[in-house]
Design a protein around this motif. Sequence first.
Motif, PDB file in Angstrom:
ATOM      1  N   ASP A 157     -51.049  47.059  17.596  1.00  0.00           N
ATOM      2  CA  ASP A 157     -49.932  46.569  18.261  1.00  0.00           C
ATOM      3  C   ASP A 157     -49.501  45.195  17.511  1.00  0.00           C
ATOM      4  O   ASP A 157     -50.647  44.833  16.563  1.00  0.00           O
ATOM      5  N   ARG A 158     -48.301  44.541  17.595  1.00  0.00           N
ATOM      6  CA  ARG A 158     -48.556  43.378  16.782  1.00  0.00           C
ATOM      7  C   ARG A 158     -47.205  42.441  17.361  1.00  0.00           C
ATOM      8  O   ARG A 158     -46.288  42.925  17.966  1.00  0.00           O
ATOM      9  N   GLY A 159     -47.525  40.988  16.893  1.00  0.00           N
ATOM     10  CA  GLY A 159     -46.052  40.049  17.270  1.00  0.00           C
ATOM     11  C   GLY A 159     -46.116  38.760  16.265  1.00  0.00           C
ATOM     12  O   GLY A 159     -46.918  38.822  15.584  1.00  0.00           O
ATOM     13  N   LYS A 160     -45.157  38.654  16.171  1.00  0.00           N
ATOM     14  CA  LYS A 160     -45.283  37.060  15.759  1.00  0.00           C
ATOM     15  C   LYS A 160     -43.523  36.712  16.286  1.00  0.00           C
ATOM     16  O   LYS A 160     -42.859  36.991  16.502  1.00  0.00           O
ATOM     17  N   ASP A 161     -43.624  35.160  15.679  1.00  0.00           N
ATOM     18  CA  ASP A 161     -42.294  34.184  16.429  1.00  0.00           C
ATOM     19  C   ASP A 161     -41.254  34.755  15.738  1.00  0.00           C
ATOM     20  O   ASP A 161     -41.304  34.883  14.360  1.00  0.00           O
ATOM     21  N   LYS A 162     -39.847  34.337  15.843  1.00  0.00           N
ATOM     22  CA  LYS A 162     -38.645  34.942  15.117  1.00  0.00           C
ATOM     23  C   LYS A 162     -38.490  33.102  14.034  1.00  0.00           C
ATOM     24  O   LYS A 162     -37.858  33.294  12.773  1.00  0.00           O
ATOM     25  N   LYS A 163     -38.946  32.198  14.400  1.00  0.00           N
ATOM     26  CA  LYS A 163     -38.707  31.112  14.188  1.00  0.00           C
ATOM     27  C   LYS A 163     -39.452  30.554  12.997  1.00  0.00           C
ATOM     28  O   LYS A 163     -38.992  29.672  12.670  1.00  0.00           O
ATOM     29  N   TYR A 164     -40.346  30.492  12.585  1.00  0.00           N
ATOM     30  CA  TYR A 164     -41.495  30.418  11.683  1.00  0.00           C
ATOM     31  C   TYR A 164     -42.022  29.251  12.069  1.00  0.00           C
ATOM     32  O   TYR A 164     -42.055  28.473  11.313  1.00  0.00           O
ATOM     33  N   TRP A 165     -42.496  29.387  13.583  1.00  0.00           N
ATOM     34  CA  TRP A 165     -43.033  27.589  13.935  1.00  0.00           C
ATOM     35  C   TRP A 165     -44.552  27.404  13.895  1.00  0.00           C
ATOM     36  O   TRP A 165     -45.000  28.995  14.019  1.00  0.00           O
ATOM     37  N   ARG A 166     -45.080  26.632  13.007  1.00  0.00           N
ATOM     38  CA  ARG A 166     -46.202  26.888  13.017  1.00  0.00           C
ATOM     39  C   ARG A 166     -47.222  26.708  14.623  1.00  0.00           C
ATOM     40  O   ARG A 166     -46.363  25.573  15.794  1.00  0.00           O
ATOM     41  N   GLY A 167     -47.822  26.883  14.720  1.00  0.00           N
ATOM     42  CA  GLY A 167     -48.559  26.855  15.476  1.00  0.00           C
ATOM     43  C   GLY A 167     -48.349  28.265  16.236  1.00  0.00           C
ATOM     44  O   GLY A 167     -48.498  29.458  15.661  1.00  0.00           O
ATOM     45  N   HIS A 168     -48.765  28.941  18.006  1.00  0.00           N
ATOM     46  CA  HIS A 168     -48.663  29.764  18.484  1.00  0.00           C
ATOM     47  C   HIS A 168     -47.448  30.088  19.755  1.00  0.00           C
ATOM     48  O   HIS A 168     -48.028  30.073  20.998  1.00  0.00           O
TER      49      HIS A 168
END
Length: 179
Positions: A157-168
Amino acid sequence: SDPKALRADLKAAEIKKSANLLSNPNAHEGMKGWQILSNGGNGWKTQSIAVPCVDAKKNFVTSYGWCIRRQVVDLSTNGVSKQELGSLAPIEVTSYYMAEGCCGSTYAIRLELLDEKQRTIANFASGFLDAPCTHWAKLQHVFKGYRKAARYLVWEDRGKDKKYWRGHYGAKITGGSVR
């Protein structure tokens, strides 16, 4: 045959079937049991859970670049008998995901059933899913009707944010199970 012994055998099979074969599904042991394929952005992190989900006290959280992890479950070494492996019994896979805050995040899972020679028998891919920011979404897939005996299940599985905010601020994941 002895009815008491038969009931005991059925009860033992029921308990075994309900056991989760996925190692460390709720981040209670950090990233133990998971092979990290990509540590995008600020990488994977585990944290205490803020919104209750199943029996989890922690969750995994992704970052602004793709965070990808994998686990190979050997069904034969996790309490499933050769007879059960050959029975083509349904295999149920569940995962819960949500966004960290309301940044907007994406989650995806790919599952593969393999035979003893590690050839693909069946697979499932969720596609990219928008993670909700107010509650845990449940993703469930049941492998059934496959034609060969399963030996391994590959969970990726995978994930990421859509706004490229630094952090988690990417997808949070917990409550995974293979039954």
